[in-house]
Design an enzyme around this catalytic site. Sequence first.
Site, PDB file in Angstrom:
ATOM      1  N   ASP A  16       0.821  -1.212   0.000  1.00 24.16           N
ATOM      2  CA  ASP A  16       0.000   0.000   0.000  1.00 24.16           C
ATOM      3  C   ASP A  16       0.858   1.267   0.000  1.00 24.16           C
ATOM      4  OD1 ASP A  16      -2.290   1.476  -0.012  1.00 24.16           O
ATOM      5  OD2 ASP A  16      -2.822   1.140   2.086  1.00 24.16           O
ATOM      6  N   ARG A  20       0.232   7.483  -3.018  1.00 20.89           N
ATOM      7  CA  ARG A  20       0.720   8.615  -2.203  1.00 20.89           C
ATOM      8  C   ARG A  20       2.198   8.877  -2.443  1.00 20.89           C
ATOM      9  NH1 ARG A  20      -1.572   6.161   3.041  1.00 20.89           N
ATOM     10  NH2 ARG A  20      -1.939   4.474   1.557  1.00 20.89           N
ATOM     11  N   TRP A  21       2.965   7.811  -2.632  1.00 19.60           N
ATOM     12  CA  TRP A  21       4.401   7.943  -2.930  1.00 19.60           C
ATOM     13  C   TRP A  21       4.573   8.783  -4.200  1.00 19.60           C
ATOM     14  CZ3 TRP A  21       7.472   6.610  -7.122  1.00 19.60           C
ATOM     15  CH2 TRP A  21       8.839   6.523  -6.892  1.00 19.60           C
ATOM     16  N   HIS A  33       2.994   2.718  -9.005  1.00 19.33           N
ATOM     17  CA  HIS A  33       2.840   1.267  -9.159  1.00 19.33           C
ATOM     18  C   HIS A  33       4.100   0.646  -9.768  1.00 19.33           C
ATOM     19  CE1 HIS A  33      -1.150   1.563  -7.768  1.00 19.33           C
ATOM     20  NE2 HIS A  33      -1.670   2.099  -8.851  1.00 19.33           N
ATOM     21  N   ARG A  67     -11.452   1.162  -9.549  1.00 20.65           N
ATOM     22  CA  ARG A  67     -10.605   2.344  -9.817  1.00 20.65           C
ATOM     23  C   ARG A  67     -10.809   2.801 -11.261  1.00 20.65           C
ATOM     24  NH1 ARG A  67      -5.089   1.974  -6.300  1.00 20.65           N
ATOM     25  NH2 ARG A  67      -6.122   1.437  -4.366  1.00 20.65           N
ATOM     26  N   LEU A 127      11.775 -19.766  -2.523  1.00 17.50           N
ATOM     27  CA  LEU A 127      10.625 -19.020  -2.008  1.00 17.50           C
ATOM     28  C   LEU A 127       9.361 -19.273  -2.842  1.00 17.50           C
ATOM     29  CD1 LEU A 127       9.641 -16.582  -0.130  1.00 17.50           C
ATOM     30  CD2 LEU A 127      10.125 -15.135  -2.115  1.00 17.50           C
ATOM     31  N   SER A 191      -8.458  -5.053   4.999  1.00 22.71           N
ATOM     32  CA  SER A 191      -8.994  -4.910   3.638  1.00 22.71           C
ATOM     33  C   SER A 191      -9.169  -6.238   2.901  1.00 22.71           C
ATOM     34  CB  SER A 191      -8.103  -3.966   2.814  1.00 22.71           C
ATOM     35  OG  SER A 191      -8.033  -2.711   3.417  1.00 22.71           O
TER      36      SER A 191
HETATM   37  C1  FPP Z   1      -2.060  -0.028  -3.458  1.00 24.20           C
HETATM   38  O1  FPP Z   1      -1.512   1.271  -3.401  1.00 24.20           O
HETATM   39  C2  FPP Z   1      -1.412  -0.778  -4.513  1.00 24.20           C
HETATM   40  C3  FPP Z   1      -2.032  -1.413  -5.540  1.00 24.20           C
HETATM   41  C4  FPP Z   1      -3.488  -1.429  -5.745  1.00 24.20           C
HETATM   42  C5  FPP Z   1      -1.237  -2.113  -6.575  1.00 24.20           C
HETATM   43  C6  FPP Z   1      -0.043  -2.863  -6.032  1.00 24.20           C
HETATM   44  C7  FPP Z   1       0.693  -3.431  -7.151  1.00 24.20           C
HETATM   45  C8  FPP Z   1       2.035  -3.418  -7.286  1.00 24.20           C
HETATM   46  C9  FPP Z   1       2.998  -2.855  -6.314  1.00 24.20           C
HETATM   47  C10 FPP Z   1       2.624  -4.075  -8.442  1.00 24.20           C
HETATM   48  C11 FPP Z   1       2.888  -5.489  -8.061  1.00 24.20           C
HETATM   49  C12 FPP Z   1       3.216  -6.237  -9.230  1.00 24.20           C
HETATM   50  C13 FPP Z   1       3.204  -7.577  -9.288  1.00 24.20           C
HETATM   51  C14 FPP Z   1       3.617  -8.203 -10.526  1.00 24.20           C
HETATM   52  C15 FPP Z   1       2.801  -8.446  -8.166  1.00 24.20           C
HETATM   53  P1  FPP Z   1      -2.476   2.490  -3.650  1.00 24.20           P
HETATM   54  O2  FPP Z   1      -2.500   2.755  -5.109  1.00 24.20           O
HETATM   55  O3  FPP Z   1      -3.814   2.204  -3.064  1.00 24.20           O
HETATM   56  O4  FPP Z   1      -1.758   3.636  -2.902  1.00 24.20           O
HETATM   57  P2  FPP Z   1      -2.481   4.871  -2.196  1.00 24.20           P
HETATM   58  O5  FPP Z   1      -3.307   4.286  -1.089  1.00 24.20           O
HETATM   59  O6  FPP Z   1      -1.331   5.676  -1.694  1.00 24.20           O
HETATM   60  O7  FPP Z   1      -3.293   5.556  -3.240  1.00 24.20           O
END
Ligand code: FPP
Length: 238
Positions: A16, A20-21, A33, A67, A127, A191
């Site tokens: 998560d 915001r990052w 992402h 989204r 793993l 969640s």
């Molecule tokens: C939540 O952060 C993150 C996601 C919905 C996507 C997570 C996916 C990845 C990190 C890519 C992973 C890739 C693979 C191949 C497994 P958010 O967007 O909700 O962040 P926010 O709460 O700050 O808006």
Amino acid sequence: MEEDYKIPTHVGIILDGNGRWAKEKGLIRSAGHKAGYEALRKLVRYINDKGVKVLSVYAFSTENFKRSEEEVSYLMNLFLKVFKKDLAEFNDNNVKVLFSGRKEPLADDVWEAMQEMEKTTENNTGLILNICLNYGGQAEIVDATKKIVDKVLNGEISKEEINEELFRQNLYKDLPPMDLMIRTSGEVRISNFMLYEIAYAEMYFPKTYFPDFDEKEFDIAIDVYNKRDRRFGGIKNK
Ligand code: FPP
């Protein structure tokens, strides 16, 4: 390292804070992402070396389809690209990739790339990377229940044989219970992530956004885990 320093068998991470990052850096959400995936890639290598047996990550929930079309399509393309591009790397590192989640409404090409990744890495002994994609914890319990009902109806098992262990074995993937659940970004919520598996997991909620969650941050999580007194409902043993 202390002799009784414990490495958890099964770690789960809710990835998560990507959005915001990106926002804090003046970037679009997709950049977050992408950075999140790069962080995950590094972490997988590190966690594999540490001797953790299973890493479950929440990559995309069933609710994430709500989204914007732009964000969903960016994520689906990212999945497709990395499943194809990084398959060899995961395989070379002896990582066994599994997916948990429902097929509908994933596109066929994404689903096929997921099947391919599971098939190619199925005999790997390092793993286990369990990627929860189009996943919901309540849906997983419902789907396991349906599987078990079918088995009872076709005489494979009797109703009396149903217990917690058998139920666990009928979840999307037969994995050990989760020991440590990490959610980055400071949100303190589950969640709908692996509801059955987290029954006795230790919870850790660092403030760090996932793209910044690196090897050092993971070591801190393991330190925190080692300071916890796990009792599984029993009495305090110290
Ligand atoms: C939540 O952060 C993150 C996601 C919905 C996507 C997570 C996916 C990845 C990190 C890519 C992973 C890739 C693979 C191949 C497994 P958010 O967007 O909700 O962040 P926010 O709460 O700050 O808006």
